[in-house]
Design a protein around this motif. Structure first.
Motif, PDB file in Angstrom:
ATOM      1  N   LEU A 230     -39.150  23.113  -7.353  1.00 50.95           N
ATOM      2  CA  LEU A 230     -38.511  24.408  -6.678  1.00 50.95           C
ATOM      3  C   LEU A 230     -38.805  24.306  -5.235  1.00 50.95           C
ATOM      4  O   LEU A 230     -38.183  24.621  -4.159  1.00 50.95           O
ATOM      5  N   GLU A 231     -40.070  23.671  -4.991  1.00 50.86           N
ATOM      6  CA  GLU A 231     -40.390  23.547  -3.348  1.00 50.86           C
ATOM      7  C   GLU A 231     -39.514  22.545  -2.883  1.00 50.86           C
ATOM      8  O   GLU A 231     -39.274  22.572  -1.793  1.00 50.86           O
ATOM      9  N   LYS A 232     -39.396  21.405  -3.626  1.00 47.95           N
ATOM     10  CA  LYS A 232     -38.303  20.266  -3.087  1.00 47.95           C
ATOM     11  C   LYS A 232     -36.964  20.910  -2.779  1.00 47.95           C
ATOM     12  O   LYS A 232     -36.373  20.462  -1.662  1.00 47.95           O
ATOM     13  N   ALA A 233     -36.455  21.806  -3.766  1.00 51.60           N
ATOM     14  CA  ALA A 233     -35.172  22.353  -3.547  1.00 51.60           C
ATOM     15  C   ALA A 233     -34.949  23.626  -2.455  1.00 51.60           C
ATOM     16  O   ALA A 233     -34.068  23.451  -1.764  1.00 51.60           O
ATOM     17  N   LEU A 234     -36.074  24.225  -2.494  1.00 45.65           N
ATOM     18  CA  LEU A 234     -36.062  25.358  -1.681  1.00 45.65           C
ATOM     19  C   LEU A 234     -36.869  25.477  -0.391  1.00 45.65           C
ATOM     20  O   LEU A 234     -36.575  26.235   0.492  1.00 45.65           O
ATOM     21  N   GLY A 235     -37.727  24.306  -0.269  1.00 46.89           N
ATOM     22  CA  GLY A 235     -38.532  24.191   0.717  1.00 46.89           C
ATOM     23  C   GLY A 235     -39.694  24.938   0.255  1.00 46.89           C
ATOM     24  O   GLY A 235     -40.190  25.645  -0.518  1.00 46.89           O
ATOM     25  N   LYS A 236     -40.962  24.816   1.405  1.00 43.90           N
ATOM     26  CA  LYS A 236     -42.235  25.485   1.345  1.00 43.90           C
ATOM     27  C   LYS A 236     -41.964  27.017   1.437  1.00 43.90           C
ATOM     28  O   LYS A 236     -41.397  27.575   1.975  1.00 43.90           O
ATOM     29  N   GLY A 237     -43.024  27.760   0.923  1.00 41.59           N
ATOM     30  CA  GLY A 237     -43.098  29.002   0.858  1.00 41.59           C
ATOM     31  C   GLY A 237     -42.676  29.798  -0.695  1.00 41.59           C
ATOM     32  O   GLY A 237     -42.620  30.934  -0.597  1.00 41.59           O
ATOM     33  N   VAL A 238     -42.375  28.944  -1.522  1.00 44.46           N
ATOM     34  CA  VAL A 238     -41.821  29.380  -2.748  1.00 44.46           C
ATOM     35  C   VAL A 238     -43.112  30.148  -3.345  1.00 44.46           C
ATOM     36  O   VAL A 238     -42.892  31.177  -3.926  1.00 44.46           O
ATOM     37  N   VAL A 239     -44.319  29.715  -3.487  1.00 42.31           N
ATOM     38  CA  VAL A 239     -45.422  30.407  -4.045  1.00 42.31           C
ATOM     39  C   VAL A 239     -45.691  31.756  -3.232  1.00 42.31           C
ATOM     40  O   VAL A 239     -45.995  32.635  -4.034  1.00 42.31           O
TER      41      VAL A 239
END
Length: 346
Positions: A230-239
Motif C-alpha cells: 500500500l505504501e509503495k502504491a500510495l506513498g508514505k503516510g498510509v499508517v
C-alpha cells in the motif's frame, strides 16, 4: 543532557496515561490489595503492564517503571505463556526476570491453554485477555497497559475493512477499553520504529516472536506484505491515515451506539417486544444497532455476530415476504410474528 527523543516520547505517553489513572482512582472506588507498600489501604493504585518480551511491550515496561517511581503509582508486570512454541515457558521466565530487574513488583508469568475457536490468532488473544483479566482481579490492579502502536492500529483497521463488518470494525482499538476501563494503550499515537529505537537507546533486551513474521498468520502477511504494498502504491503516510480513520470511525460509531441505546425503548411495545413498523422508520445504521443489542441481550455472543447475521435479521423488517425464523449464534432464534420481532434463545 536529556533522554533520547524516542525514550522521552514513550515516557511522556505513559505519564499521560498514569495521570489519567490517578485522577480516576481518586474519584472512583477501585479494588486494591489490603495494603500498599506504605501500609495505607488503597492509597496507591497498582498498574500492570502486559509484556511479551517484544520491543513494544519491553519499551512500555521500562517507561512504566520509570514514571511510576515519580508518581503515587505501584507498577507490576504480567507475561503470558501461550505454550505454542518450544521453550515458551523458559522465555516467559526470562521476561519476568527482565521486568523484575526494571523494578516492577508484583511480576507474574502465567501459562494458558489456547483453544481453537475463531482460529489460532483469535484463540490466543482470548486466552491472553482471560489471563490478564484474572491477574488484574487477583492483584487488585486499577489498570493494565498494552503496547499496541500506531502500526498495530493501522493493521487492525485493514483487517476490519477486509471483514466488511461496518464502521465499528474500522474504529480499530480504543485507547481505553475493557470492564471498568481496565485496558490502556499509551502507544497508539507512536509508530513501531520509535518504540524500537527506545529499546535500543536503553539497551533493553527484546525477543522477536517468530509468529510475527510467519506468513501463516493473517496479521503477519498484512504487516510484511500488505502495508508495504500500500505504501509503495500510495506513498508514505498510509499508517498515519489509517490510524486517523480509526479515531474518526470510533467517534461516529460511539455516537450511533448512543443513539441506538436512547431510542430502543421507544420501538418496543408494552410487553417489551420490538415493533417492526417503528424499527422500519429508523435510519438503517441505528436500526441495525438496535437489532444487534437485542440479539446480544437474548444470549448471542457478541464476538460471533457478524454483519451478515444482522443484515439477514434486518430483512425481517425491511424485506418482509413471509420468510421463516432466522437462526443466530448462541442458539438464538428470531422471527417476525404479528408485526413484532420475537427474539429468543432456543
Amino acid at each position: 543532557m536529556g533522554p533520547h527523543p524516542a525514550v522521552a516520547a514513550i515516557r511522556l505517553a505513559v505519564r499521560r496515561v498514569l495521570h489519567d489513572v490517578l485522577t480516576e482512582h481518586r474519584t472512583t472506588p477501585h479494588p486494591t490489595p489490603d495494603t500498599t507498600p506504605h501500609g495505607t489501604p488503597g492509597e496507591h493504585p497498582l498498574v500492570l503492564v502486559a509484556c511479551s518480551g517484544g520491543a513494544d511491550s519491553m519499551a512500555l515496561a521500562s517507561a512504566l517503571a520509570f514514571e511510576a517511581r515519580k508518581l503515587d503509582v505501584r507498577a507490576g508486570g504480567i507475561t503470558v505463556d501461550h505454550g505454542l512454541q518450544d521453550g515458551s515457558d523458559q522465555r516467559a521466565a526470562e521476561v519476568a526476570d527482565r521486568m523484575t530487574a526494571l523494578g516492577l513488583d508484583p511480576v507474574e508469568a502465567i501459562a494458558v491453554t489456547v483453544g481453537r475457536d475463531g482460529g489460532p490468532e483469535a484463540a490466543a488473544r482470548d486466552a491472553r485477555y482471560a489471563a490478564l483479566d484474572a491477574a488484574a482481579e487477583r492483584h487488585g490492579a486499577t489498570a493494565v497497559l498494552l503496547g499496541h502502536t500506531r502500526d498495530d492500529q493501522a493493521e487492525t483497521v485493514l483487517l476490519g475493512l477486509a471483514r466488511g463488518s461496518g464502521i465499528r470494525s474500522l474504529s480499530g482499538m480504543a485507547a481505553v477499553s475493557g470492564t471498568g476501563r481496565r485496558y490502556r494503550r499509551p502507544f497508539l499515537e507512536l509508530d513501531r520504529q520509535t518504540v524500537r529505537k527506545a529499546c535500543i537507546a536503553q539497551e533493553l533486551a527484546v525477543w522477536d516472536d517468530p509468529h510475527n513474521s510467519d506468513p501463516a498468520y493473517t496479521r503477519s502477511r498484512l504487516r510484511h506484505e500488505g502495508l508495504p504494498a500500500l505504501e509503495k502504491a500510495l506513498g508514505k503516510g498510509v499508517v498515519e491515515a489509517l490510524a486517523r480513520t480509526a479515531q474518526l470511525s470510533r467517534d461516529d460509531a460511539d455516537a450511533l451506539d448512543s443513539w441506538a441505546a436512547d431510542v430502543e425503548a421507544a420501538v418496543r411495545d408494552e410487553a417489551g417486544r420490538l415493533e417492526c413498523a417503528k424499527l422500519f422508520g429508523l435510519p438503517p445504521a441505528v436500526r441495525r444497532r438496535v437489532l444487534r443489542r437485542a440479539v446480544i441481550a437474548e444470549g448471542a455472543p457478541a464476538g460471533s455476530l457478524f454483519a451478515r447475521h444482522i443484515e439477514e435479521l434486518d430483512r425481517l423488517i425491511t424485506g418482509w415476504r413471509g420468510q421463516g425464523a432466522i437462526n443466530l449464534p448462541g442458539r438464538v432464534e428470531a422471527r417476525r410474528q404479528g408485526g413484532r420481532l420475537v427474539i429468543r434463545q432456543g
